[in-house]
Scaffold this motif. Structure first.
Motif, PDB file in Angstrom:
ATOM      1  N   ASN A  64       1.142  -1.060   0.086  1.00 61.72           N
ATOM      2  CA  ASN A  64      -0.183   0.093  -0.390  1.00 61.72           C
ATOM      3  C   ASN A  64       0.897   1.216  -0.592  1.00 61.72           C
ATOM      4  N   LYS A  65       1.703   1.387  -0.661  1.00 68.24           N
ATOM      5  CA  LYS A  65       2.517   2.739  -1.045  1.00 68.24           C
ATOM      6  C   LYS A  65       2.184   3.976  -1.027  1.00 68.24           C
ATOM      7  N   LYS A  66       0.666   3.972  -2.067  1.00 67.54           N
ATOM      8  CA  LYS A  66       0.311   5.018  -2.154  1.00 67.54           C
ATOM      9  C   LYS A  66      -0.625   5.726  -1.189  1.00 67.54           C
ATOM     10  N   ILE A  67      -1.148   4.735  -0.322  1.00 70.94           N
ATOM     11  CA  ILE A  67      -1.512   5.753   0.520  1.00 70.94           C
ATOM     12  C   ILE A  67      -0.357   5.949   1.740  1.00 70.94           C
ATOM     13  N   ALA A  68       0.152   4.995   2.224  1.00 71.95           N
ATOM     14  CA  ALA A  68       1.768   5.496   2.495  1.00 71.95           C
ATOM     15  C   ALA A  68       2.266   6.662   2.022  1.00 71.95           C
ATOM     16  N   ALA A  69       2.287   7.415   0.927  1.00 70.07           N
ATOM     17  CA  ALA A  69       2.538   7.923   0.497  1.00 70.07           C
ATOM     18  C   ALA A  69       1.869   9.851   0.550  1.00 70.07           C
ATOM     19  N   MET A  70       0.288   9.103   0.962  1.00 77.19           N
ATOM     20  CA  MET A  70      -0.587   9.705   0.938  1.00 77.19           C
ATOM     21  C   MET A  70      -0.548  11.006   2.598  1.00 77.19           C
ATOM     22  N   TYR A  71      -0.071   9.654   3.490  1.00 76.77           N
ATOM     23  CA  TYR A  71      -0.269  10.560   4.852  1.00 76.77           C
ATOM     24  C   TYR A  71       1.550  10.192   5.373  1.00 76.77           C
ATOM     25  N   ASP A  72       2.074  10.270   3.990  1.00 80.95           N
ATOM     26  CA  ASP A  72       3.804  10.864   4.306  1.00 80.95           C
ATOM     27  C   ASP A  72       4.610   9.693   5.473  1.00 80.95           C
ATOM     28  N   VAL A  73       4.475   8.683   5.207  1.00 83.51           N
ATOM     29  CA  VAL A  73       4.701   7.856   6.165  1.00 83.51           C
ATOM     30  C   VAL A  73       6.293   7.282   6.193  1.00 83.51           C
ATOM     31  N   THR A  74       6.655   7.818   6.531  1.00 78.61           N
ATOM     32  CA  THR A  74       8.206   7.348   5.813  1.00 78.61           C
ATOM     33  C   THR A  74       9.313   6.519   6.951  1.00 78.61           C
ATOM     34  N   GLU A  75       8.041   5.843   8.150  1.00 74.85           N
ATOM     35  CA  GLU A  75       8.802   5.223   9.427  1.00 74.85           C
ATOM     36  C   GLU A  75       7.331   4.313   9.929  1.00 74.85           C
TER      37      GLU A  75
END
Length: 323
Positions: free
Chosen positions: A265-276
């Motif tokens: 779910n890389k896109k959703i992680a990117a939507m919320y700026d999840v880097t850690e």
């Protein structure tokens, strides 16, 4: 003027060879006029052809043609010895016995009724016109991506107008994909366009499935959601998931948890700026109420839910239960 709505857009606008609009060029296209040596070289086996252009692509394609043609004559607009290609290719080309050169000249006309049978070459210094019998003409003066309609859409283009994508054919806009000759790539051939199309279609399908699930489970949820990001290779995320599952159970239906594997779910992680990883985002009625990442405790999460529960009461229960 018809408007069509969709969950994704896949762009296949293509590119076309740059035309010099030489007399006879369009009329004899496909009848001796070509723009691709690797596509058409074998049609000219033991015949004489000319190449228009002197950049990297033109010189490389001309050398490829020498494997099939009897002779390959390159028309160069510059003075003798000057080419626009890289030095290594130039030195190699000058040593090729099948390559001939016409300097300080341009192609004036392509002759022939049903097929190409000759050309007219103009010397740019003297203006002299020379007719030359020939069996084929290859143009290598660049390609033009048909992307003008994308200029003000927000889709990222490079300086030449080609669409910028990653290996999944994703553009810089979520849900917008591009494939084929109009995108930035190393090789523009039918086989690579087909490959791009297969990748883009599968990626678009996965995007739709991912976003539909996210919309239903998170954005349309009747209760606040602990959107939890984890990864199988991050051991700490397993403990975080277990802790959050316990918290959800204690809150007895007032909140729910939706787990997101960041790899899938890389896109959703990117939507919320999840880097850690691990990370948790509290979402209520589509709005972000808070976010935690890395090392966080149950109390930290509870403080994000203070609009649902009294954190003082929660902590008192936490202490009494000896947790």
């Amino acid at each position: 003027g018809q408007e069509i709505k969709g969950n994704t857009v896949v762009l296949f606008p293509g590119a076309e060879p740059r035309s010099l609009n030489v007399k006879g060029e369009h009329r004899l296209r496909g009848k001796g006029v070509s723009y691709c040596a690797t596509c058409d070289a074998d049609f000219f086996e033991d015949l004489d052809v000319i190449v228009v252009g002197n950049g990297d692509a033109a010189i490389e394609e001309a050398m490829y043609l020498t494997k099939f043609a009897n002779s390959v004559t390159i028309i160069v607009i510059h003075d003798e010895g000057i080419l626009d290609c890289n030095k290594a290719s130039a030195e190699k080309a000058f040593k090729n016995p099948k390559l001939k050169w016409v300097w300080s000249s341009v192609l004036e006309e392509i002759k022939g009724e049903e097929i190409v049978d000759g050309v007219v070459i103009k010397n740019i210094n003297s203006g002299e016109l020379t007719e030359m019998p020939i069996d084929g003409v290859f143009f290598f003066v660049g390609t033009v991506p048909k992307t003008a309609f994308l200029k003000d859409t927000g889709v990222e283009l490079n300086q030449q107008g080609y669409i910028v994508t990653n290996e999944m054919m994703e553009t810089n806009l979520p849900g917008v994909y591009a494939a084929g000759d109009a995108r930035v790539k190393y090789l523009r051939q039918v086989v690579t366009a087909c490959s791009d199309g297969a990748i883009a279609s599968v990626a678009a399908q996965k995007y739709i499935e991912e976003m539909e699930t996210f919309q239903e489970q998170v954005m349309e949820s009747d209760v606040p959601v602990l959107l939890t990001f984890w990864a199988p290779q991050v051991e700490e995320s397993f403990a975080a998931v277990g802790m959050l599952e316990g918290l959800v159970e204690e809150m007895a239906g007032k909140v729910k948890m939706v787990k997101m594997d960041t790899y899938r779910n890389k896109k959703i992680a990117a939507m919320y700026d999840v880097t850690e990883i691990p990370a948790v985002v509290v979402i209520d009625k589509g709005e972000v109420k808070g976010k935690l990442s890395g090392a966080f405790s149950k109390e930290d999460v509870a403080s994000l839910l203070k609009y649902i529960i009294d954190p003082t009461v929660f902590m008192l229960n936490f202490i009494i239960q000896g947790r």
